[in-house]
Write a protein that holds these residues in place. Structure first.
Motif, PDB file in Angstrom:
ATOM      1  N   THR A 128      19.145  69.776  40.841  1.00  0.00           N
ATOM      2  CA  THR A 128      18.482  71.038  40.528  1.00  0.00           C
ATOM      3  C   THR A 128      18.849  71.479  39.120  1.00  0.00           C
ATOM      4  OG1 THR A 128      18.596  71.673  42.854  1.00  0.00           O
ATOM      5  CG2 THR A 128      18.131  73.417  41.287  1.00  0.00           C
ATOM      6  N   GLY A 130      18.368  74.707  36.496  1.00  0.00           N
ATOM      7  CA  GLY A 130      18.001  76.111  36.421  1.00  0.00           C
ATOM      8  C   GLY A 130      17.546  76.490  35.022  1.00  0.00           C
ATOM      9  N   GLN A 138      15.267  83.654  36.941  1.00  0.00           N
ATOM     10  CA  GLN A 138      15.555  82.228  36.968  1.00  0.00           C
ATOM     11  C   GLN A 138      14.544  81.463  37.800  1.00  0.00           C
ATOM     12  OE1 GLN A 138      19.561  81.277  37.981  1.00  0.00           O
ATOM     13  NE2 GLN A 138      19.128  79.138  38.342  1.00  0.00           N
ATOM     14  N   SER A 140      13.682  77.261  39.091  1.00  0.00           N
ATOM     15  CA  SER A 140      14.393  76.010  39.336  1.00  0.00           C
ATOM     16  C   SER A 140      13.459  74.811  39.272  1.00  0.00           C
ATOM     17  CB  SER A 140      15.050  76.035  40.722  1.00  0.00           C
ATOM     18  OG  SER A 140      16.023  77.047  40.784  1.00  0.00           O
ATOM     19  N   THR A 142      13.502  70.883  40.637  1.00  0.00           N
ATOM     20  CA  THR A 142      14.232  69.976  41.525  1.00  0.00           C
ATOM     21  C   THR A 142      13.687  68.560  41.375  1.00  0.00           C
ATOM     22  OG1 THR A 142      12.738  70.526  43.351  1.00  0.00           O
ATOM     23  CG2 THR A 142      14.798  71.751  43.231  1.00  0.00           C
ATOM     24  N   ALA A 157      19.508  77.220  41.744  1.00  0.00           N
ATOM     25  CA  ALA A 157      20.436  76.540  40.837  1.00  0.00           C
ATOM     26  C   ALA A 157      21.560  77.509  40.450  1.00  0.00           C
ATOM     27  CB  ALA A 157      19.697  76.074  39.593  1.00  0.00           C
TER      28      ALA A 157
END
Length: 161
Positions: A128, A130, A138, A140, A142, A157
């Motif tokens: 992950t 961020g 924020q 993320s 993945t 994250a």
């Protein structure tokens, strides 16, 4: 027949104009902070989507070239920078993202894709990444072990600095 008195000219008085200007000023003063936050969120969304796209392109380059591709992402000069290099030494991509005020959490970050398109870095679980903006919002990105890349608004994250 004429009437005695003054004729009233058509138009607005100074008081009416001042009231209209005051109302507009208050409306703009209330809207500017919301617009700034919306613009920062939009830039974060764009940068996150752009990095996810570049990671997918790097994965496809690894499969097309039948070589490992290493992608490095880092904060540089107030923006995120992403570069990818194949195991043969050939550059796959090298780009600065245009979104200002967006940063990667835990920079620098490296993601490697094998010639089969599998992610070979970051352990056996989901990797992950961020991304944060100036408002501590924020998103993320993945990458699962099979190499598939997704992004979301889920802040799972590491939290923003």
């Amino acid at each position: 027949m004429t009437t005695c008195g003054l004729r009233r000219e058509a138009g607005y008085t100074l008081t009416e104009l001042m009231v209209a200007v005051a109302i507009i000023t208050v409306a703009v003063a209330l809207a500017v902070p919301q617009y700034s936050q919306w613009q920062a969120q939009s830039q974060l969304r764009q940068a996150t989507s752009e990095i996810a796209t570049h990671l997918t392109l790097a994965r496809m380059a690894a499969m097309n070239r039948n070589r490992t591709v290493d992608v490095t992402m880092q904060n540089s000069g107030g923006a995120a920078h992403i570069s990818a290099v194949a195991s043969s030494g050939a550059s796959v991509l090298d780009e600065d993202l245009q979104s200002k005020g967006v940063s990667l959490v835990g920079s620098p970050i490296t993601v490697s894709f094998s010639s089969m398109g599998l992610r070979t870095s970051g352990g056996t679980g989901i990797q992950t990444i961020g991304m944060c903006n100036n408002y501590k919002l924020q998103y993320s990105i993945t990458i699962v072990p099979v190499g598939k890349v997704n992004w979301s608004t889920d802040p799972s994250a590491t939290s923003c600095p």
